[in-house]
Design an enzyme around this catalytic site. Structure first.
Site, PDB file in Angstrom:
ATOM      1  N   HIS B  64       0.844  -1.193   0.000  1.00  0.00           N
ATOM      2  CA  HIS B  64       0.000   0.000   0.000  1.00  0.00           C
ATOM      3  C   HIS B  64       0.883   1.248   0.000  1.00  0.00           C
ATOM      4  O   HIS B  64       2.027   1.213   0.478  1.00  0.00           O
ATOM      5  CB  HIS B  64      -0.915   0.001   1.226  1.00  0.00           C
ATOM      6  N   GLU B  66       0.875   3.924   1.770  1.00  0.00           N
ATOM      7  CA  GLU B  66       1.345   4.388   3.084  1.00  0.00           C
ATOM      8  C   GLU B  66       2.509   3.532   3.592  1.00  0.00           C
ATOM      9  O   GLU B  66       3.453   4.059   4.198  1.00  0.00           O
ATOM     10  CB  GLU B  66       0.225   4.300   4.129  1.00  0.00           C
ATOM     11  N   CYS B  94      -6.335   1.952   5.735  1.00  0.00           N
ATOM     12  CA  CYS B  94      -6.963   0.688   6.146  1.00  0.00           C
ATOM     13  C   CYS B  94      -6.380   0.287   7.510  1.00  0.00           C
ATOM     14  O   CYS B  94      -5.484   0.949   8.041  1.00  0.00           O
ATOM     15  CB  CYS B  94      -6.713  -0.400   5.102  1.00  0.00           C
ATOM     16  N   CYS B  97      -2.522  -0.239   7.437  1.00  0.00           N
ATOM     17  CA  CYS B  97      -1.730   0.996   7.366  1.00  0.00           C
ATOM     18  C   CYS B  97      -1.875   1.830   8.643  1.00  0.00           C
ATOM     19  O   CYS B  97      -0.909   2.440   9.103  1.00  0.00           O
ATOM     20  CB  CYS B  97      -2.133   1.793   6.132  1.00  0.00           C
TER      21      CYS B  97
END
Lengths: 156, 156
Positions: B64, B66, B94, B97
């Site tokens: 992801h 992040e 999410c 993260c």
């Protein structure tokens, strides 16, 4: 000598066998003065990925044992979903690692010691994917002693 | 022309400026046919890390925006804690993260669009570190449109 029937992957014997592999990973972390947490991922009764905590060594909070094992297993499988795999990890996954497990849809998670403070279940058990089966407490004493001994030595 | 007073990092102008940088990252993801989510990390009014979603490209759920930005920022800072940093991300983080952000103790998280289904706040708001300040809704329409357009095109 204990006979491990690998046809029954869910049997206690097989779970303990693979948890011992996760503990071997945790010991590698301890040697590096990392919090001793280890993980393996098993597919068709075979360890396809290994990881141990490297947060301090790599200066990277994302370097938890499970995260590295997920990346490595996905690489082995050639896809990001791990529905046919089991994650063995010595400590209950934190929110980050449980959140990652959701995205992988890993078939099963087996963990050793519970983490009352930072384990995902202290936040919300539904962080885990609804199709992921959870087994806890496998070689719990060994897994728990690893962590406790580490922090006791740190405090000395 | 809008004058950005970089002395006031928390000002709406600066937040929008850095969110536009995160949107640039999201557009890079979109070009690769990835769900368009982007992130930057800012330290002393300077972008020190960038990331865009590469989950499909890398076959890795941990890729992801992040997560990559955290790893990159920690590398830049030379330490795993990011208390002096702000994460700008186009979509609400999410659970994975947000869980990672807890470990980094990042000073501030600014996000664009809310993720009602998979955003961390749908699970437990205290996943975020108690010292992390949250600002939401910065360039919300732009960030939200990016995602909606992507999935609308996918359904065609």
């Amino acid at each position: 000598m204990t006979y491990i029937n690998f046809e029954e992957e869910n049997s206690t014997g097989a779970d303990e066998y693979f948890m011992r592999e996760a503990i071997k990973e945790a010991l590698k972390a301890r040697e590096l003065d990392e919090v001793p947490i280890g993980a393996v991922i098993v597919f068709k009764n075979k360890v396809i990925a290994r990881g141990h905590n490297l947060s301090e060594k790599l200066n990277d909070v994302t370097a938890h044992a499970e995260m590295q094992a997920f990346t490595s297993a996905s690489n082995y499988i050639g896809g990001k979903y791990l529905q046919q795999c089991t994650l063995y990890v010595t400590l209950e996954p934190c929110v980050m690692c449980a959140g990652a497990s959701f995205w992988t849809q890993v078939g099963r998670i087996v963990y050793g010691a519970k983490d009352d403070k930072r384990g995902y279940s202290a936040y919300n058990s539904s962080i885990i994917h609804p199709r992921t089966e959870i087994t806890s407490g496998v070689l719990e004493k060994d897994c728990s002693a690893l962590i406790k001994d580490f922090f006791q030595q740190k405090r000395r």
